[in-house]
Design an enzyme around this catalytic site. Structure first.
Site, PDB file in Angstrom:
ATOM      1  N   ILE A 170       1.065  -0.906   0.115  1.00  0.00           N
ATOM      2  CA  ILE A 170       0.103   0.514  -0.341  1.00  0.00           C
ATOM      3  C   ILE A 170       0.864   1.175   0.041  1.00  0.00           C
ATOM      4  CG2 ILE A 170       0.270   0.331   2.103  1.00  0.00           C
ATOM      5  CD1 ILE A 170      -3.160   0.631  -0.229  1.00  0.00           C
ATOM      6  N   ASN A 207      -6.235   2.049  13.954  1.00  0.00           N
ATOM      7  CA  ASN A 207      -6.880   2.056  14.707  1.00  0.00           C
ATOM      8  C   ASN A 207      -6.981   2.721  15.486  1.00  0.00           C
ATOM      9  OD1 ASN A 207      -5.124   2.404  17.248  1.00  0.00           O
ATOM     10  ND2 ASN A 207      -3.756   0.823  16.112  1.00  0.00           N
ATOM     11  N   GLY A 214       0.603  -4.541  10.594  1.00  0.00           N
ATOM     12  CA  GLY A 214      -0.015  -4.111   9.715  1.00  0.00           C
ATOM     13  C   GLY A 214       0.597  -2.724   8.666  1.00  0.00           C
ATOM     14  N   ASP A 237      -1.434  -0.347   9.325  1.00  0.00           N
ATOM     15  CA  ASP A 237      -0.362   1.171  10.071  1.00  0.00           C
ATOM     16  C   ASP A 237       0.913   1.145  10.044  1.00  0.00           C
ATOM     17  OD1 ASP A 237      -1.861   3.449  11.505  1.00  0.00           O
ATOM     18  OD2 ASP A 237      -2.334   2.040  13.223  1.00  0.00           O
ATOM     19  N   SER A 282      -9.438  -4.468   8.536  1.00  0.00           N
ATOM     20  CA  SER A 282      -9.755  -4.861   9.131  1.00  0.00           C
ATOM     21  C   SER A 282      -9.643  -6.998   8.375  1.00  0.00           C
ATOM     22  CB  SER A 282     -11.363  -5.469   8.977  1.00  0.00           C
ATOM     23  OG  SER A 282     -11.518  -4.207  10.297  1.00  0.00           O
ATOM     24  N   THR A 283      -8.734  -6.648   7.701  1.00  0.00           N
ATOM     25  CA  THR A 283      -8.976  -8.643   7.482  1.00  0.00           C
ATOM     26  C   THR A 283      -6.981  -9.161   8.044  1.00  0.00           C
ATOM     27  OG1 THR A 283      -7.663  -8.252   4.965  1.00  0.00           O
ATOM     28  CG2 THR A 283     -10.290  -8.546   5.893  1.00  0.00           C
ATOM     29  N   GLY A 284      -6.465  -8.408   8.618  1.00  0.00           N
ATOM     30  CA  GLY A 284      -5.313  -8.818   9.179  1.00  0.00           C
ATOM     31  C   GLY A 284      -5.147  -9.316  10.253  1.00  0.00           C
ATOM     32  N   TYR A 301      -7.442  -7.707  12.374  1.00  0.00           N
ATOM     33  CA  TYR A 301      -9.214  -7.544  12.931  1.00  0.00           C
ATOM     34  C   TYR A 301      -9.325  -8.751  12.576  1.00  0.00           C
ATOM     35  CZ  TYR A 301      -8.204  -3.010  14.621  1.00  0.00           C
ATOM     36  OH  TYR A 301      -8.037  -1.846  15.392  1.00  0.00           O
TER      37      TYR A 301
HETATM   38  P1  ADP Z   1      -6.263  -4.946  10.560  1.00  0.00           P
HETATM   39  O1  ADP Z   1      -6.058  -4.576  11.717  1.00  0.00           O
HETATM   40  O2  ADP Z   1      -7.966  -3.842  10.071  1.00  0.00           O
HETATM   41  O3  ADP Z   1      -7.124  -6.365  10.756  1.00  0.00           O
HETATM   42  P2  ADP Z   1      -3.690  -4.470   9.305  1.00  0.00           P
HETATM   43  O4  ADP Z   1      -3.189  -3.961   8.921  1.00  0.00           O
HETATM   44  O5  ADP Z   1      -3.181  -6.607  10.203  1.00  0.00           O
HETATM   45  O6  ADP Z   1      -5.468  -4.664   9.257  1.00  0.00           O
HETATM   46  O7  ADP Z   1      -3.854  -6.006   7.811  1.00  0.00           O
HETATM   47  C1  ADP Z   1      -5.279  -5.943   6.875  1.00  0.00           C
HETATM   48  C2  ADP Z   1      -4.563  -6.281   5.919  1.00  0.00           C
HETATM   49  O8  ADP Z   1      -3.352  -5.834   5.039  1.00  0.00           O
HETATM   50  C3  ADP Z   1      -3.822  -7.986   5.940  1.00  0.00           C
HETATM   51  O9  ADP Z   1      -4.706  -9.026   4.911  1.00  0.00           O
HETATM   52  C4  ADP Z   1      -2.580  -7.755   5.921  1.00  0.00           C
HETATM   53  O10 ADP Z   1      -1.628  -8.562   5.277  1.00  0.00           O
HETATM   54  C5  ADP Z   1      -2.305  -6.168   4.310  1.00  0.00           C
HETATM   55  N1  ADP Z   1      -0.889  -6.078   4.762  1.00  0.00           N
HETATM   56  C6  ADP Z   1      -0.073  -5.983   5.392  1.00  0.00           C
HETATM   57  N2  ADP Z   1       0.657  -5.190   5.580  1.00  0.00           N
HETATM   58  C7  ADP Z   1       0.490  -3.982   4.237  1.00  0.00           C
HETATM   59  C8  ADP Z   1       1.045  -3.689   3.374  1.00  0.00           C
HETATM   60  N3  ADP Z   1       2.558  -2.807   3.641  1.00  0.00           N
HETATM   61  N4  ADP Z   1       0.716  -3.138   1.730  1.00  0.00           N
HETATM   62  C9  ADP Z   1      -0.841  -3.908   1.834  1.00  0.00           C
HETATM   63  N5  ADP Z   1      -0.617  -4.789   2.830  1.00  0.00           N
HETATM   64  C10 ADP Z   1      -1.057  -4.397   3.801  1.00  0.00           C
END
Ligand code: ADP
Length: 186
Positions: free
Chosen positions: A18, A31, A39, A41, A128-130, A132
């Site tokens: 991202i 959050n 993740g 964030d 939310s799919t990480g 959360y």
């Molecule tokens: P949440 O706390 O909302 O679940 P996360 O950041 O833990 O958010 O994860 C959300 C999704 O983003 C997950 O599928 C994770 O694998 C993915 N993710 C983690 N890092 C990145 C990144 N640098 N770029 C894109 N997607 C990512």
């Protein structure tokens, strides 16, 4: 990359990071503290530099963080975007706790804030799919459906990009894009 054209908007599903997306608005899966996390964030604050956290702290001081389903805007620091929208998705608690509606609100409020900033392109991570734990197939459905409804209700944006980190996630999201767009757009 997978694409789908709906009215004047191009939907794109890509596998990638991202923080590397060159768009007007990058969405952060934040959050409610707005003080950073793991993740998406963590990656955004690392790559974007300290000015983002400074802005988040000011918002937090003014309004006390960000509730689930809501969103706030900052500049994008060193990231290749104009603005960041920080939105808070719901923690998955089995599906009977309003999770679908709250996730829809997170997407919807992000799109509305991007429109307020006159963005022509926006990139979403899979909110939310990480950490959360929201199931990806259901989350993808909400993501695509909410974007289509936003456009149907008069929202305008040229490009809506969904960025998936893993290859399996990319495949699932792409399949859901096909299903939802066939159902909703004939
Ligand atoms: P949440 O706390 O909302 O679940 P996360 O950041 O833990 O958010 O994860 C959300 C999704 O983003 C997950 O599928 C994770 O694998 C993915 N993710 C983690 N890092 C990145 C990144 N640098 N770029 C894109 N997607 C990512």
């Amino acid at each position: 990359m997978k694409t789908f054209q709906y009215k004047n908007t191009t939907f794109e599903v890509v596998q990638g990071n991202i923080v590397e997306q060159e768009v007007d608005v990058i969405v952060n899966a934040a959050n409610s503290s707005l003080l950073g996390g793991g993740g998406v964030d963590g990656a955004i604050h690392r790559a974007g530099g300290p000015s983002i956290l400074e802005e988040c702290k000011k918002i937090r001081a003014a309004q006390g963080g960000c509730s689930t389903g809501e969103a706030v805007v900052t500049t994008a620091g060193d990231l290749p975007a104009q603005h960041l929208v920080h939105t808070v998705g719901p923690v998955w608690r089995g599906g009977n706790d309003g999770e679908m509606v709250l996730l829809e609100r997170a997407y919807r409020n992000s799109l509305e804030l991007a429109a307020q900033k006159n963005a022509s392109s926006i990139a979403f991570p899979s909110i939310s799919t990480g950490a959360y734990r929201f199931p990806l197939d259901r989350a993808s459905y909400v993501a695509v459906r909410t974007a289509i409804l936003f456009l149907d209700e008069g929202g305008t944006i040229d490009t809506v990009r969904f960025v998936l980190f893993g290859d399996r996630d990319f495949e699932i999201f792409s399949e859901v894009l096909d299903e939802v767009t066939q159902t909703m757009t004939g």
